[in-house]
Design a protein around this motif. Structure first.
Motif, PDB file in Angstrom:
ATOM      1  N   GLY A  32      41.571  42.619  43.331  1.00 20.38           N
ATOM      2  CA  GLY A  32      43.023  42.489  43.268  1.00 20.38           C
ATOM      3  C   GLY A  32      43.527  42.656  41.855  1.00 20.38           C
ATOM      4  O   GLY A  32      42.777  42.916  40.917  1.00 20.38           O
ATOM      5  N   ARG A  33      44.825  42.514  41.730  1.00 19.54           N
ATOM      6  CA  ARG A  33      45.438  42.596  40.417  1.00 19.54           C
ATOM      7  C   ARG A  33      45.006  41.397  39.577  1.00 19.54           C
ATOM      8  O   ARG A  33      44.678  40.336  40.109  1.00 19.54           O
ATOM      9  N   PRO A  34      45.016  41.556  38.278  1.00 14.58           N
ATOM     10  CA  PRO A  34      44.599  40.417  37.436  1.00 14.58           C
ATOM     11  C   PRO A  34      45.588  39.274  37.520  1.00 14.58           C
ATOM     12  O   PRO A  34      46.774  39.467  37.812  1.00 14.58           O
ATOM     13  N   ASP A  35      45.068  38.081  37.298  1.00 12.06           N
ATOM     14  CA  ASP A  35      45.951  36.927  37.189  1.00 12.06           C
ATOM     15  C   ASP A  35      46.743  37.008  35.889  1.00 12.06           C
ATOM     16  O   ASP A  35      46.331  37.659  34.930  1.00 12.06           O
TER      17      ASP A  35
ATOM     18  N   GLY B  25      43.998  36.142  32.176  1.00 13.40           N
ATOM     19  CA  GLY B  25      43.757  35.628  33.515  1.00 13.40           C
ATOM     20  C   GLY B  25      42.523  36.281  34.122  1.00 13.40           C
ATOM     21  O   GLY B  25      41.901  37.174  33.545  1.00 13.40           O
ATOM     22  N   ASP B  26      42.176  35.798  35.293  1.00 10.08           N
ATOM     23  CA  ASP B  26      41.020  36.354  35.992  1.00 10.08           C
ATOM     24  C   ASP B  26      41.287  37.824  36.314  1.00 10.08           C
ATOM     25  O   ASP B  26      42.305  38.167  36.901  1.00 10.08           O
ATOM     26  N   PRO B  27      40.384  38.738  35.943  1.00 10.65           N
ATOM     27  CA  PRO B  27      40.619  40.157  36.237  1.00 10.65           C
ATOM     28  C   PRO B  27      40.434  40.508  37.699  1.00 10.65           C
ATOM     29  O   PRO B  27      40.716  41.632  38.088  1.00 10.65           O
ATOM     30  N   ASN B  28      39.920  39.553  38.501  1.00 14.90           N
ATOM     31  CA  ASN B  28      39.725  39.798  39.936  1.00 14.90           C
ATOM     32  C   ASN B  28      38.854  41.022  40.192  1.00 14.90           C
ATOM     33  O   ASN B  28      39.184  41.910  40.973  1.00 14.90           O
ATOM     34  N   ASN B  29      37.753  41.041  39.438  1.00 22.01           N
ATOM     35  CA  ASN B  29      36.696  42.035  39.624  1.00 22.01           C
ATOM     36  C   ASN B  29      37.126  43.456  39.285  1.00 22.01           C
ATOM     37  O   ASN B  29      36.439  44.409  39.629  1.00 22.01           O
ATOM     38  N   SER B  30      38.256  43.600  38.643  1.00 22.22           N
ATOM     39  CA  SER B  30      38.658  44.904  38.152  1.00 22.22           C
ATOM     40  C   SER B  30      38.997  44.717  36.685  1.00 22.22           C
ATOM     41  O   SER B  30      39.985  44.070  36.366  1.00 22.22           O
ATOM     42  N   PRO B  31      38.159  45.231  35.797  1.00 21.52           N
ATOM     43  CA  PRO B  31      38.333  44.906  34.372  1.00 21.52           C
ATOM     44  C   PRO B  31      39.736  45.208  33.883  1.00 21.52           C
ATOM     45  O   PRO B  31      40.353  46.212  34.259  1.00 21.52           O
TER      46      PRO B  31
END
Length: 1174
Positions: free
Chosen positions: A622-625, A647-653
């Motif tokens: 997903g989109r980053p936090d 924020g958390d990159p949600n598995n997409s750097p």
């Protein structure tokens, strides 16, 4: 996926358990025993004056001990002081101040005594002190004046507190002082500047002391800095300049030590404490500090650098850390060193601490009290709190220095002994009792315990026991006679049996037997070995899109006799299994994955004996936090450092961070992009504009999209400051001969840096070096009056606003107004180069006659007439410029075959000087331009008709035309055929020999000089190549044969004939065209061309062009040619060689002013009349 390791506390617990296995045997509390101190306050006991005082003292014994205290080595009568009480069944003192009283009255040295009938134990001497936080003495501090680049120390000198306060520096507005290797706080609390910069003046400096117990902060009056500088503006761009100091005009200096001073010093440190060495140096550039130990390396395992390498800390100092250390301060100007001699002393520390001694009647024993220190500590023995020398004699006791030997002890030997070992750095006090008991062995744990253990684990079978004399203990398995000790077994002093690795054959009944001279006791433990619990199919790490389904497996193998429980953790917390999840025995399924499902999932399979864990991580793409915790630091006048936590990159750097800003003055609530930074950055310096109340937010971007904006940062308003630059493009030029106008490009709002921007304009004569004249201007120009003609001036323009002046401006040379030149060039010589260009030479004028800046020599020239008779020419003056002080030039783009006149002038900034006498010259004949309107017509497949008009510029006497043509068909080309025509012929027909081929025609006019520019056309394509053209030709042929078309052509011919007759009559009556009146050049039968019968083509070639306008007086007015004479000669982009020859093919342009010719007076010639009207 990963099998989770046991937490760290498990390893620590095992270590503590192993250490406890070798401890001394405790006497059961149901047996008589002397007192033992179990809890006491620290030796240096500092208390908060706002709270009640608590001095702890706890002890055990049988019978329970009673307590009393001494204060300052004298009995402390608690009953006489109503504020003091002792806790029930405890020796802890409570001093209550709720009803008043001063805590300071109770300061002193306290010692607790715990007594029963078997002896007295004593506590350490407890020094009670009340915390103090005195106020800072009031003082008025004058501003500290320092030269930029010089070192500076701001002393703190905090009031003495107890304990010592924590020191830190802030501004008076409670903003922290940024510290680095140039500016840092020493451990004595002072603030050191290795070198002072102008930016240090932006804030004040206040030393703050935080007191521990009262939780108060005391602030010293702030220091104000005044920095004297040679560079009086604070350009933030210089802070990262590779040579910042030289850029600011600060002289570079070799390092010198600010603290400690000199080249050597010494320091004493106690063993077991931290050694702290500090070196702070000044210098320009800021020195770097390096640490070394003489004769060896620094102890890397316990040495660390602090305070930007200015301090060296060595923890837990020992004797081998003594020696010589030195710090090396260096910059590019040099280096110096300071040597610190370190001596390690030691307060007493135990080598052999006395332990409780349990003896049976008649046994021997000893108490050992060994300690070391530097200097060597002394040992003092006491018994029941009294010096051993004053105690009753005991024939069974012998004191031998640090050892007391007991022989043939009896019941009367019971007592508590104290060992006090001390030196000048401290003391140690230990209690150890001697208990004489006659007790048969006894077991202290429940009988017949069941112990279940997991295969291959380490386990311990406990068998706590007691007896006096101390029993011996042996272990047996399944009633076998051999003692278990050694190999896989180990028996500890406290009776525990350790089995290092459990095997299946270790299952069975274990018996422990304790024996002394009074008897024996035994106990049994049944050991069962169970299979371990193992997860053999673990969950795996997964990435999932939102809305999909994920299944995490967890298959377990366990001992069937144990109850298995499987549960899940999410992020190490118990997982709530909602309606979107399904938990089965061997898996966990998540339906409709959402962002909140991302995290670690741990499968925990456990029984009552063991457990196994396996972890997998679920990533939801997903989109980053949004970024968070925005912080503004390094606040400067024109910049600020913005730091954020991504924020958390949600598995997409995260690929980028976009920093936005909002200001509340012009567009409140509207966010603008400020800058963009790579995804690896979480701190950036933002360049700011003055007078803006900023707040920032950050947006993270990855391949999926952009995050929500972060919460806004705090606001930061930029303040005004003196300008950091001056106006540019400063010029001084005269607009009149007696003035000088000083102009500059005004500064914009982002460089004004403050209100009321104005300019200080200074000027003075360059030669005389008089004092500066100055004036303050609010605009962008100023006129200096009453100046001499063209005199150089030194000019400076400096920006100023309400905060101060900008930097010292650069000096610009300007000149006062110019007057017209007084002299003209002399000895002007003209040489004709070719038909379109001439070379001019002249003698330069003297510089004092120019009366200004010599811009150029200028030639004014005009076409007086053409050598072709009856050709009207424009006499408009043209000019050629020759910039600079030069003696020659080339004038090009002249009309061939013409008479010209020329004058030369000198030009300065004011204008032209006097003109030279008029020079005349004639251009020779040239080649003509291309024939006009060359047309190729094909009325049928057999004939090709060619028509053309005379050249627009004959450039001489036209001698004829040359036509070259050849047939071609695709890539095949026929033989080229050449035809020559008289100057009167403008038509030609070609008989096609091949109806398929096309023809290419090239036509040029010629004079005696040669052929001119050619024009090329091709015949129409044949029908098989271009059907529309053939159709059009056929239609033409058909129309030409129609009767109505023939009649129309005859009528037109008749009308033209009547018009010619009218013109002939008008001319024969002496009438003139208006243009002839303008030209006023009569033409008569004396024209030699008419006598020779030659054809005059000048009229038809110079008739008015399409688009020209006729003025009221009959002249033809047309737009000026866009030709530039600067393209010719030395004055511009010359197209001539050094010898004056023309480079490249002459290209004719339509000069409409030059092509307006007079009508021919030969009215009897119908051809001329037709050309005149065409």
């Amino acid at each position: 996926m990963a099998r989770k390791q046991p937490p760290p506390w498990v390893h620590a617990a095992v270590l503590l358990w192993l250490l406890g296995l070798g401890g001394a045997i405790e006497i059961p509390m149901d047996l008589s025993q002397p007192p033992t101190i179990t809890k006491q306050s620290v030796k240096d006991h500092i208390v908060d004056p706002r709270d009640n005082i608590l001095i702890e003292c706890e002890a055990k014994g049988n019978p329970a001990p009673s307590f009393h205290w001494t204060r300052n080595s004298r009995f402390f009568n608690i009953a006489k002081d109503p504020r003091v009480s002792m806790r029930r069944r405890s020796g802890t003192l409570v001093i209550d101040f709720r009803s008043g009283g001063r805590p300071e009255e109770y300061e002193g040295e306290y010692q607790c005594f715990a007594r029963n009938k078997f002896g007295t134990a004593i506590s350490n001497r407890i020094r009670l002190q009340v915390s103090k936080s005195p106020l800072w003495p009031k003082e008025n501090l004058d501003p500290v004046v320092v030269q930029e680049g010089a070192p500076l120390t701001l002393q703190c000198n905090p009031p003495p507190g107890l304990p010592s306060p924590v020191i830190f520096w802030m501004s008076s507005s409670m903003e922290p002082i940024t510290q680095d290797k140039r500016v840092s706080q020493g451990y004595n609390g002072d603030l050191y500047f290795s070198n002072v910069l102008l930016q240090d003046m932006q804030t004040d400096y206040s030393c703050n002391a935080r007191f521990h117990f009262t939780h108060t902060i005391q602030q010293k009056n702030p220091f104000t800095l005044k920095v004297l500088t040679n560079h009086p503006y604070n350009d933030s761009s210089l802070r990262n300049h590779p040579d910042m100091y030289s850029a600011r005009g600060v002289a570079e200096r070799t390092p010198s030590f600010m603290h400690p001073q000199g080249t050597s010093s010494s320091q004493m440190v106690l063993r077991g404490t931290d050694l702290l060495l500090e070196c702070i140096a000044s210098g320009v550039p800021t020195p770097d500090i390096a640490w070394y130990k003489k004769g060896g390396d620094l102890p890397s395992h316990k040495a660390r650098f602090e305070n930007f390498n200015k301090a060296l800390r060595i923890t837990n100092v020992s004797e081998e850390d003594s020696g010589e250390y030195f710090c090396l301060a260096s910059n590019k100007m040099g280096s110096i060193r300071h040597t610190i001699s370190v001596r390690v002393k030691a307060a007493p520390y135990w080598l052999d601490e006395p332990q409780n001694l349990i003896l049976a009647p008649g046994e021997d024993g000893r108490l050992v009290c060994r300690a070391n220190g530097n200097p060597k500590p002394t040992v003092q023995w006491m018994v029941n709190g009294e010096p051993l020398q004053s105690a009753p004699l005991n024939p069974n006791r012998e004191v031998a220095g640090d050892t007391i030997i007991f022989r043939d002890t009896q019941i009367s030997s019971r007592a508590v002994y104290q060992c006090n070992t001390s030196n000048e750095h401290g003391y140690l006090l230990a209690n150890a009792f001697v208990s004489v008991l006659d007790v048969p062995p006894r077991m202290l744990s429940p009988r017949n315990q069941l112990i279940r253990v997991i295969l291959y684990n380490r386990t311990r079978l406990d068998c706590p026991f007691f007896g006096s004399p101390i029993p011996t203990l042996r272990w047996f398995k399944n009633g076998q006679g051999s003692n278990l000790d050694g190999g896989n077994y180990h028996v500890y002093e406290n009776g525990s049996l350790e089995i290092k690795m459990i095997r299946k054959e270790d299952q069975g009944i274990y018996t422990c037997v304790a024996t002394n001279i009074l008897g024996k006791a035994e106990n049994q433990v049944r050991l069962e070995v169970k299979d371990p619990t193992r997860i053999f199919r673990m969950p795996e790490d997964q990435s999932a899109q939102r809305g999909t389904t994920v299944r995490l497996e967890c298959r377990v193998k366990h001992d069937p006799s144990l109850k298995l429980t499987v549960h899940w953790l999410k992020d190490d917390e118990p997982l709530y299994v909602g309606n979107r999840m399904k938990k089965e025995d061997d898996s966990l399924t998540i339906f409709g994955v959402a962002e909140r499902d991302q995290g670690s999932y741990t499968c925990v399979a456990s029984t009552e004996l063991d457990q196994d864990l396996a972890k997998a991580y679920l990533t939801v793409l997903g989109r980053p936090d949004r970024p968070r915790d925005l912080e503004l630091t390094d606040l400067a006048e024109r910049s600020v450092r913005l730091t954020w936590i991504p924020g958390d990159p949600n598995n997409s750097p995260i690929t980028d961070f976009v920093v936005q800003f909002e200001e509340d003055q012009f567009q409140p609530g509207v966010w603008h992009d400020h800058s963009k930074f790579p995804g690896s950055v979480n701190s950036a310096v933002l360049q700011l504009s003055p007078y803006v109340n900023y707040q920032f937010r950050v947006i993270a971007v990855n391949e999926v999209g952009s995050s929500h904006p972060s919460l806004p940062s705090e606001r930061y308003r930029t303040s005004g400051a003196p300008p950091e630059s001056n106006p540019t493009d400063v010029k001084g030029e005269g607009t009149r001969k007696n003035n000088m106008e000083i102009t500059w490009t005004p500064m914009n709002a982002t460089s004004a840096f403050g209100p009321n921007l104005r300019y200080i304009v200074k000027w003075r004569r360059r030669e005389t070096r008089d004092t500066w004249n100055n004036v303050t201007v609010w605009g962008s120009r100023f006129v200096v009056g009453q100046t001499p003609v063209y005199v150089p001036y030194e000019i400076r323009v400096q920006a100023e606003n309400d905060f101060g002046k900008g930097p010292e401006p650069d000096t610009v040379i300007g000149y006062s107004g110019e007057d017209y030149p007084r002299a003209a060039p002399t000895d002007v010589k003209i040489r004709v180069l070719n038909s379109t260009a001439i070379s001019i030479q002249w003698n330069r004028v003297y510089s004092d006659t120019v009366q200004g800046q010599l811009r150029e020599y200028r030639a004014y020239y005009w076409r007086e007439s053409s050598l072709l008779k009856n050709l009207w020419v424009s006499q408009k003056r043209q000019q050629a410029s020759f910039p600079g002080d030069r003696p020659r030039g080339v004038v090009g783009r002249l009309f061939p075959y013409s008479n010209y006149k020329l004058e030369m002038v000198v030009v300065n900034g004011r204008g032209d000087g006097p003109r030279t006498e008029t020079k005349e010259f004639t251009t020779p004949e040239g080649v003509p331009s291309a024939p006009r309107r060359f047309r190729v017509r094909q009325p049928n497949l057999d004939i090709i008709n060619l028509e053309w008009d005379h050249p627009e510029h004959p450039n001489g006497i036209l001698t004829g035309y040359t036509l070259r043509y050849q047939a071609f068909n695709g890539t095949k080309v026929g033989k080229q055929i050449a035809e020559s025509f008289s100057p009167n012929q403008t038509k030609f027909s070609v008989q096609r020999l091949d109806p398929v081929s096309r023809y290419r025609f090239t036509l040029s006019a010629r004079t005696q000089v040669g052929n001119g520019e050619a024009v090329t056309e091709e015949s129409p394509a044949p029908p098989n190549e271009a059907t529309p053209t053939a159709a059009y030709t056929n239609n033409q042929a058909d129309i030409a044969t129609q009767g109505w078309f023939i009649g129309l052509m005859c009528a037109i011919a008749l009308l033209v004939l009547m018009l010619l007759i009218v013109c002939f009559i008008k001319r024969s009556r002496g009438g003139k065209y208006p243009v002839r009146e303008k030209k006023d050049v009569p033409l008569g039968p004396e024209d030699p061309k008419e006598d020779e019968g030659s054809f005059d083509y000048s009229d038809e070639d110079h008739k008015p062009l399409q688009g020209s306008q006729t003025s009221l007086d009959g002249t033809i007015k047309q737009p000026e040619s866009d030709d530039s004479l600067v393209d010719y000669g030395e004055g511009g982009e010359g197209q001539f060689n050094e010898d004056g020859s023309f480079i490249g093919q002459y290209t004719v342009k339509k000069d409409k002013e030059e092509t307006e010719g007079n009508e021919s007076s030969e009215a009897t010639s119908p051809v001329n009349a037709i050309y005149s009207l065409a």
